[in-house]
Every structure is written in C-alpha cells, then in structure tokens.
Design a protein around this motif. Structure first.
Motif, PDB file in Angstrom:
ATOM      1  N   ASN A  73      33.237  69.110  67.681  1.00  0.00           N
ATOM      2  CA  ASN A  73      33.720  68.485  68.708  1.00  0.00           C
ATOM      3  C   ASN A  73      32.875  69.025  70.217  1.00  0.00           C
ATOM      4  OD1 ASN A  73      36.016  66.971  67.627  1.00  0.00           O
ATOM      5  ND2 ASN A  73      36.657  68.840  67.090  1.00  0.00           N
ATOM      6  N   TYR A  74      32.818  67.894  71.226  1.00  0.00           N
ATOM      7  CA  TYR A  74      32.175  68.107  72.128  1.00  0.00           C
ATOM      8  C   TYR A  74      33.046  67.857  73.483  1.00  0.00           C
ATOM      9  CZ  TYR A  74      27.594  68.646  69.931  1.00  0.00           C
ATOM     10  OH  TYR A  74      26.690  69.263  68.897  1.00  0.00           O
ATOM     11  N   ASP A  75      33.102  68.761  74.680  1.00  0.00           N
ATOM     12  CA  ASP A  75      33.933  68.533  75.758  1.00  0.00           C
ATOM     13  C   ASP A  75      33.035  67.475  76.697  1.00  0.00           C
ATOM     14  OD1 ASP A  75      35.562  68.531  78.025  1.00  0.00           O
ATOM     15  OD2 ASP A  75      35.706  70.308  78.027  1.00  0.00           O
ATOM     16  N   LEU A  76      33.617  66.142  76.849  1.00  0.00           N
ATOM     17  CA  LEU A  76      32.736  65.249  77.566  1.00  0.00           C
ATOM     18  C   LEU A  76      32.698  65.578  79.194  1.00  0.00           C
ATOM     19  CD1 LEU A  76      33.828  61.980  75.852  1.00  0.00           C
ATOM     20  CD2 LEU A  76      31.851  63.504  75.679  1.00  0.00           C
ATOM     21  N   LYS A  77      33.761  66.667  79.647  1.00  0.00           N
ATOM     22  CA  LYS A  77      33.692  66.927  81.052  1.00  0.00           C
ATOM     23  C   LYS A  77      32.627  68.152  81.242  1.00  0.00           C
ATOM     24  CE  LYS A  77      38.775  66.225  81.433  1.00  0.00           C
ATOM     25  NZ  LYS A  77      40.056  66.982  81.432  1.00  0.00           N
ATOM     26  N   GLN A  78      31.890  68.333  80.229  1.00  0.00           N
ATOM     27  CA  GLN A  78      30.958  69.565  80.313  1.00  0.00           C
ATOM     28  C   GLN A  78      29.470  68.826  79.991  1.00  0.00           C
ATOM     29  OE1 GLN A  78      31.738  73.075  78.471  1.00  0.00           O
ATOM     30  NE2 GLN A  78      33.602  73.281  79.464  1.00  0.00           N
ATOM     31  N   ASP A  79      28.466  69.443  80.284  1.00  0.00           N
ATOM     32  CA  ASP A  79      27.290  68.860  79.709  1.00  0.00           C
ATOM     33  C   ASP A  79      26.990  69.088  78.323  1.00  0.00           C
ATOM     34  OD1 ASP A  79      26.482  68.209  82.356  1.00  0.00           O
ATOM     35  OD2 ASP A  79      25.214  69.622  82.818  1.00  0.00           O
ATOM     36  N   ILE A  80      26.282  68.285  77.616  1.00  0.00           N
ATOM     37  CA  ILE A  80      26.119  68.348  76.497  1.00  0.00           C
ATOM     38  C   ILE A  80      24.572  68.925  76.004  1.00  0.00           C
ATOM     39  CG2 ILE A  80      25.900  67.293  74.191  1.00  0.00           C
ATOM     40  CD1 ILE A  80      27.977  65.348  75.025  1.00  0.00           C
ATOM     41  N   LEU A  81      24.544  70.022  75.237  1.00  0.00           N
ATOM     42  CA  LEU A  81      23.348  70.627  75.051  1.00  0.00           C
ATOM     43  C   LEU A  81      22.726  70.026  73.609  1.00  0.00           C
ATOM     44  CD1 LEU A  81      20.808  72.529  75.708  1.00  0.00           C
ATOM     45  CD2 LEU A  81      22.276  74.364  74.206  1.00  0.00           C
ATOM     46  N   ILE A  82      21.443  69.314  73.397  1.00  0.00           N
ATOM     47  CA  ILE A  82      21.143  68.741  72.177  1.00  0.00           C
ATOM     48  C   ILE A  82      19.827  69.363  71.563  1.00  0.00           C
ATOM     49  CG2 ILE A  82      20.191  66.740  73.278  1.00  0.00           C
ATOM     50  CD1 ILE A  82      20.953  65.147  70.827  1.00  0.00           C
ATOM     51  N   GLU A  83      19.650  69.875  70.770  1.00  0.00           N
ATOM     52  CA  GLU A  83      18.416  70.565  70.118  1.00  0.00           C
ATOM     53  C   GLU A  83      17.328  69.487  70.137  1.00  0.00           C
ATOM     54  OE1 GLU A  83      17.964  73.725  69.468  1.00  0.00           O
ATOM     55  OE2 GLU A  83      20.065  74.019  70.094  1.00  0.00           O
ATOM     56  N   GLY A  84      15.954  69.666  70.055  1.00  0.00           N
ATOM     57  CA  GLY A  84      15.046  69.012  70.126  1.00  0.00           C
ATOM     58  C   GLY A  84      14.749  68.349  68.552  1.00  0.00           C
ATOM     59  N   LYS A  85      14.466  67.018  68.573  1.00  0.00           N
ATOM     60  CA  LYS A  85      14.308  66.206  67.400  1.00  0.00           C
ATOM     61  C   LYS A  85      15.708  66.294  66.576  1.00  0.00           C
ATOM     62  CE  LYS A  85       9.857  64.932  67.998  1.00  0.00           C
ATOM     63  NZ  LYS A  85       9.462  63.591  68.007  1.00  0.00           N
ATOM     64  N   SER A  86      16.862  65.882  67.381  1.00  0.00           N
ATOM     65  CA  SER A  86      17.900  65.702  66.601  1.00  0.00           C
ATOM     66  C   SER A  86      18.771  64.623  67.497  1.00  0.00           C
ATOM     67  CB  SER A  86      18.587  67.066  66.780  1.00  0.00           C
ATOM     68  OG  SER A  86      19.060  67.370  68.171  1.00  0.00           O
ATOM     69  N   SER A  87      19.937  64.483  66.812  1.00  0.00           N
ATOM     70  CA  SER A  87      20.721  63.229  67.528  1.00  0.00           C
ATOM     71  C   SER A  87      22.220  63.614  67.171  1.00  0.00           C
ATOM     72  CB  SER A  87      20.439  61.937  66.743  1.00  0.00           C
ATOM     73  OG  SER A  87      20.825  62.047  65.206  1.00  0.00           O
ATOM     74  N   LEU A  88      22.901  62.993  68.056  1.00  0.00           N
ATOM     75  CA  LEU A  88      24.428  63.074  67.686  1.00  0.00           C
ATOM     76  C   LEU A  88      25.059  61.557  67.746  1.00  0.00           C
ATOM     77  CD1 LEU A  88      25.155  65.761  70.619  1.00  0.00           C
ATOM     78  CD2 LEU A  88      25.147  66.224  68.033  1.00  0.00           C
ATOM     79  N   ILE A  89      25.852  61.629  67.019  1.00  0.00           N
ATOM     80  CA  ILE A  89      26.760  60.357  66.914  1.00  0.00           C
ATOM     81  C   ILE A  89      28.294  60.656  67.269  1.00  0.00           C
ATOM     82  CG2 ILE A  89      27.570  58.383  65.535  1.00  0.00           C
ATOM     83  CD1 ILE A  89      25.261  58.756  63.699  1.00  0.00           C
TER      84      ILE A  89
END
Length: 611
Positions: free
Chosen positions: A591-607
């Motif tokens: 789960n990700y809190d949308l009120k905060q920035d999201i950290l995403i790793e290199g060469k990866s994706s989130l749905i």
C-alpha cells in the motif's frame, strides 16, 4: 460378349461423366442473411450439363467460365428450412445428381459475441505448440513429411496438442486463442506456417480434421475462451487445386504469371502514386509460391465471402485475424469485410496492417477519420497497432531519456490516438510470429519483460501475447523465422523440460510464468482497464505515469525506465488523484500513501488500484 462390353463401356462413361470432384461450399445453413449461395461444382467438363434443383428452390443464375471443368450455380435459400436438396445434372440422356444439405443453424448464431478489449489473445503456431497425436505427423496425401530435426520443417504440433493444453492457457489468464492458419498447405517444404493454403475448406490433415477443429472451438467455449481463425484473403499457395486448373485466367493476378509485390502499401491511398506502383503493391505476389488472388473478380470475392461465413458457422468461430489485409484490392476487401459483419454484427475482425505511421494504420480501420477524406471505408473493426509495437521493441534499452528517446516514445504514440475511430479496438502486442522475440531483444532481462507486460496489460486496446514468452522463450530472427517459432518445451513426448506444468518448469520459466499469470488474471475482471479512459502525463526522468479511469474506479500506472530510483511527486497528478488517498500495488500487494511522494526503483513499475 460384345453386348456386355458395350454395357460396361456405357457404365464407365456414365461414371466418368457423373463425377464431381469438388462442391463448395459443401453445405449451407438456414436463416442466413446471405441466402443467395453460389455453389461451385468442379469436375471433368461439368459445364456441358444443364442443372436443376429439387423442392421448388430457385436457381437464380448459372455461370460458366472459359474452363469447362467449372460450373457456378446460384440458388436462393431464403425461407428454405433445413433439408437435403438435390442438384440434377443432365447432358442429353445422361443424368446424375448431387445432394446439397441446408443445415439447421445454431440458435442466436448471428448475434455471437466476439473478442474485445476485455480479452487477452494468445497467439500460437500449431505445428510448434504441442504434438497431441503422433499418428498424423505426416499424411500420405500431403507432400511434406514430419522432420523435427529440420528447423523449418514440419514438427508435428496439432489440434489435439492445443486441446490438451487449454487448461495451461486458461491458467495463464489468456481468454482467446489466435492460431496461425490451419487449412491445408501442400507445399513441398516450409509448409508448417500454413500461409500458402492448398484447400481452404479443409483443415490440414497433419493438424487433424475439420471435426477436430470444431471440437477445439467447443472445448474452448466450455472454458469461456474464444477461437480466432487466421484468414488469408490476399493469396493462396501454388499447390491450391484451383491454381493448378484455374476457373478463369483472372482468378489470380497475372502479369502474365508471377510479379513481385513492391510492398509499398502507401500506394493504396497516396494521391500522388503512379497507377503502376499501386498495381504492383495490390496485385503483385508476395513470393512465387503464393499466387495473388484477384478480389476484383466477382467470382473470387463471392467465393472468399462464402468461405469465411461458412467457417464461422461450421466451427462456431469467435473472430478473424486477416493476414496482409492492406495488400488486397481495397474495394474488394471492404466488400468482403462488410459482408461478414452484416451477417454477424458483433463479430470482430482484426487486420494485419504492418505500417509505421498512425495515420496510415488508421486508414484501414472502420469509420477512419483519415480514410473519410477519400470517401473510403474498409469496414474493418480492428487493426494491429504496429507503431506501439515499434516502441516496445527498443524503448527499454534507452536508459537515458532525451527529447525523442525513452518513455516519450509511448507518450508520443498515444498522443496520436485522435487519428483512430476506436482505440479500444486496436490489437497491441510486444511481438508476434513475424517479428523479433521480445525476450531475445532484451537478452532475457526479466525486469524489462515486467515493464513491457505492465504497459501491455494496462494500455488501451486488446493485448496479444506470443506463445512461450510467458516462460521466457527467446529466438533470434536474424537466424531465420524458424528460430522465433521454436517448439514449446513439453509439447512433445521425450521433452526433458515440460513448461506446461508447474513442477516441470525451470526456476527461470517459473519466474516468467508466475508474473504473467498474476497480471493477466488480474486484468480479466478490470473493466476500468478494458474500457476506461486513458490520461497520461509527459514522462520525466524516463518515468511514465498514466491513469485508466471511469466513473467508479481508477488505476495509476508508474513505469520507471531509468536504471536509477526516482521520487514521484504526487501533486503533479492532482487532477487524477482527486480524493484518492491510497493505492495498492497489484504486483506486490504493498500500500502507498498518496499524500506522500512515492519512491520507485529503477527498471520497475507499479500498478496502483486507487482507494
């Protein structure tokens, strides 16, 4: 003795006279929109006969050609109930007859539901998928025999092999199967792809029988899966029986004989194109072994229309993929397509239009705003999105974004969606049986496979996957087509690796399959992905963000094509995030809190399913 010889001679003569080698279509159905049927009779000097029919059915036309071995008899079957009719042929005192059956039609056949954006299409080549019946690997009536040691030879895959592995395809999450052609191809060699067909009313005996093909559709329908037939309107094979004894000289395009296509499909609508160039595109042959059909000949066009409708009704098909659609006579192929969709209003047909410009691809889709300029309508519901495929083929190796490289290629591709009438009815794909293998291009980098599949399964359109990619199969097109059409491991007795089963997969194959299964099965019930609106944002730092949304649901997709991790500032996407406060990643469950920035790793994706 003399009298006996005379009687025997008359019997032999009558038998020879009475012989009908072919009758096509072999039967028809009651209650069809296309009720006037042109029955082709083929036999030695058949045209010397007069013909009549039983049960007060009306013969509306009899057409003879320069070849006396052909007779085209048109009958009106409107309001004719299912029954067996009898054609009677007479030449002087000699008569013979041939039964022609009108069969009962499946209930609600005309309203059959076809494939659409809720489906995921699994493309397979039957000769290379699985061998379920070793007894039909070769046929005494067909020239090329099985030779699995030959990369471009017949390997023995068949319909039974597909049926045996339907549960595998269903578990994967695919809902439709597009098989490359299965009608008879009697070429001496390289016949396994079956695009050079020699009889379009007969399944190739090395795949099985017509009844086997019908059974395949029935077994798929038990699983709520759809069967899509690969139909070839542009050409047949040089071994086709009608090429060996042509009904008319202009049944095929003649120059005379063979002339090579220039492959320049732009000549079909280029206002500045010379007539010669346009002719050599449409009328030229692909290769000498594939004579080019003349759809501007009414007999040819009607034959192809009837054959296509017959297969839909006979095998209970759910869709067509049409090979080399844009190489056909453009007016003829539009009539062919319209005739089928008039008969089946919800039937989907996707055409291969292998071009690299959205406006040029759009031209061939039904109600195209581009083709409207020239008052043309192909009536083709769906086209293949080759420009999106072009982006898939190189973007994940472009680690450093620039004005033209990196994820901007996807953004720019979708920015041209205004050129299409219906973007939800575009076939989208990472690869197919004619292109480079995705896993080969990216050297089996699993992270890049994840990126590609993430976009493919969340993008507008109908996703198509190519057999074996879901277990990491690769293949080098530079080595020839056979290398991108390798046998599926486990499809043959004696295969040491059986990727059809969980226990038989290697660790790498399991990694690919488990990911593919998860994302495809998630997509199955996501209407927001099937038909929701797409809103995307200009990529920054090689990170592409887009939303699929409708009135009740929203999905946020983040694809980081950079090798470095990035912080995503959600305030940038405020117009789509609205009152959503959290998002759950489909792939990881996090789960990700949308009120905060999201950290995403290199060469990866989130749905992210937004809450």
């Amino acid at each position: 003795m003399k009298k006996q010889i005379t009687v025997l001679f008359l019997l032999i003569a009558t038998f020879t006279f009475a012989q009908i080698d072919k009758m096509e279509p072999p039967f028809w159905y009651e209650g069809m929109n296309k009720s006037e049927i042109q029955v082709l009779f083929y036999g030695k000097n058949i045209a010397e006969n007069t013909v009549s029919i039983s049960n007060d059915v009306v013969i509306t036309n009899v057409t003879k050609t320069e070849n006396p071995n052909y007779l085209f008899v048109t009958i009106d079957t409107k309001n004719v109930a299912s029954q067996t009719l009898k054609f009677t042929f007479k030449n002087g005192k000699k008569t013979f007859s041939k039964d022609f059956e009108i069969k009962k039609r499946k209930e609600n056949s005309a309203l059959r539901k076809s494939f659409d954006a809720s489906d995921v299409m699994y493309l397979l080549m039957p000769d290379r998928f699985a061998n379920g019946n070793e007894s039909n690997d070769s046929s005494p009536n067909l020239q090329e025999k099985a030779n699995r040691s030959l990369p471009g030879g017949r390997h023995g895959g068949d319909i039974e092999g597909i049926i045996n592995n339907l549960d595998y395809i269903q578990e994967l999450g695919a809902t439709a199967i597009w098989s490359t052609p299965m009608c008879e191809d009697n070429d001496k060699g390289y016949s396994y792809h079956t695009y050079g067909q020699s009889d379009v009313y007969q399944i190739d005996a090395r795949y099985g029988s017509n009844e086997d093909y019908k059974r395949l559709a029935a077994e798929m329908h038990k699983r709520d899966m759809k069967l899509i037939k690969d139909y070839v309107t542009n050409h047949w094979g040089a071994e086709h029986w009608m090429f060996k004894d042509m009904p008319t000289y202009d049944w095929f395009h003649q120059f005379p004989g063979y002339a090579q296509s220039n492959y320049r499909m732009t000549t079909q609508y280029d206002p500045n194109a010379s007539k010669r160039d346009a002719k050599y595109c449409m009328d030229g042959w692909f290769v000498p072994s594939m004579p080019d059909l003349n759809q501007s000949n009414p007999l040819v066009l009607n034959y192809l229309i009837q054959n296509a409708i017959w297969w839909i009704e006979y095998a209970d098909l759910d869709g067509y993929r049409v090979d080399t659609y844009s190489y056909n006579d453009k007016d003829g192929i539009a009539k062919w397509t319209k005739a089928i969709t008039d008969e089946y209003p919800y039937f989907n047909i996707v055409g291969e239009v292998w071009m690299h410009d959205q406006a040029q691809i759009s031209y061939w889709q039904k109600n195209s705003p581009i083709a409207r300029i020239q008052s043309y309508n192909s009536y083709l519901p769906s086209v293949m999105d080759f420009t999106l495929h072009d982006a898939f083929g190189n973007v994940f190796n472009e680690d450093n974004a620039s004005w033209n490289d990196g994820m901007i290629k996807f953004y720019d591709n979708l920015a041209n969606d205004f050129l299409y009438d219906n973007t939800n009815n575009l076939l989208i794909f990472l690869e197919n049986h004619d292109t480079g293998r995705f896993n080969q291009i990216y050297k089996n980098d699993f992270k890049k496979y994840q990126l590609g599949m993430t976009i493919l399964t969340t993008m507008r359109g109908i996703p198509q996957i190519y057999y074996g990619s879901e277990i990491g199969m690769a293949g080098d097109k530079g080595k020839g087509d056979a290398d991108i059409r390798q046998d599926f491991p486990g499809g043959w007795k004696g295969d040491t690796n059986n990727a059809f089963t969980n226990s038989g997969r290697t660790a790498s194959q399991k990694q690919y399959f488990d990911f593919s299964k998860k994302i495809l099965n998630w997509r199955k019930n996501k209407e927001v992905i099937h038909t929701g609106k797409l809103t995307h944002y200009i990529p920054q730092n090689n990170v592409y963000v887009y939303f699929r949304h409708n009135d009740t649901e929203s999905v946020m997709v983040i694809v980081n094509n950079d090798i470095k991790k990035h912080q995503i500032n959600n305030s940038h996407f405020e117009e789509n995030l609205k009152n959503f406060t959290s998002g759950k990643d489909v792939l990881s469950g996090q789960n990700y809190d949308l009120k905060q920035d999201i950290l995403i790793e290199g060469k990866s994706s989130l749905i992210l399913e937004l809450k």
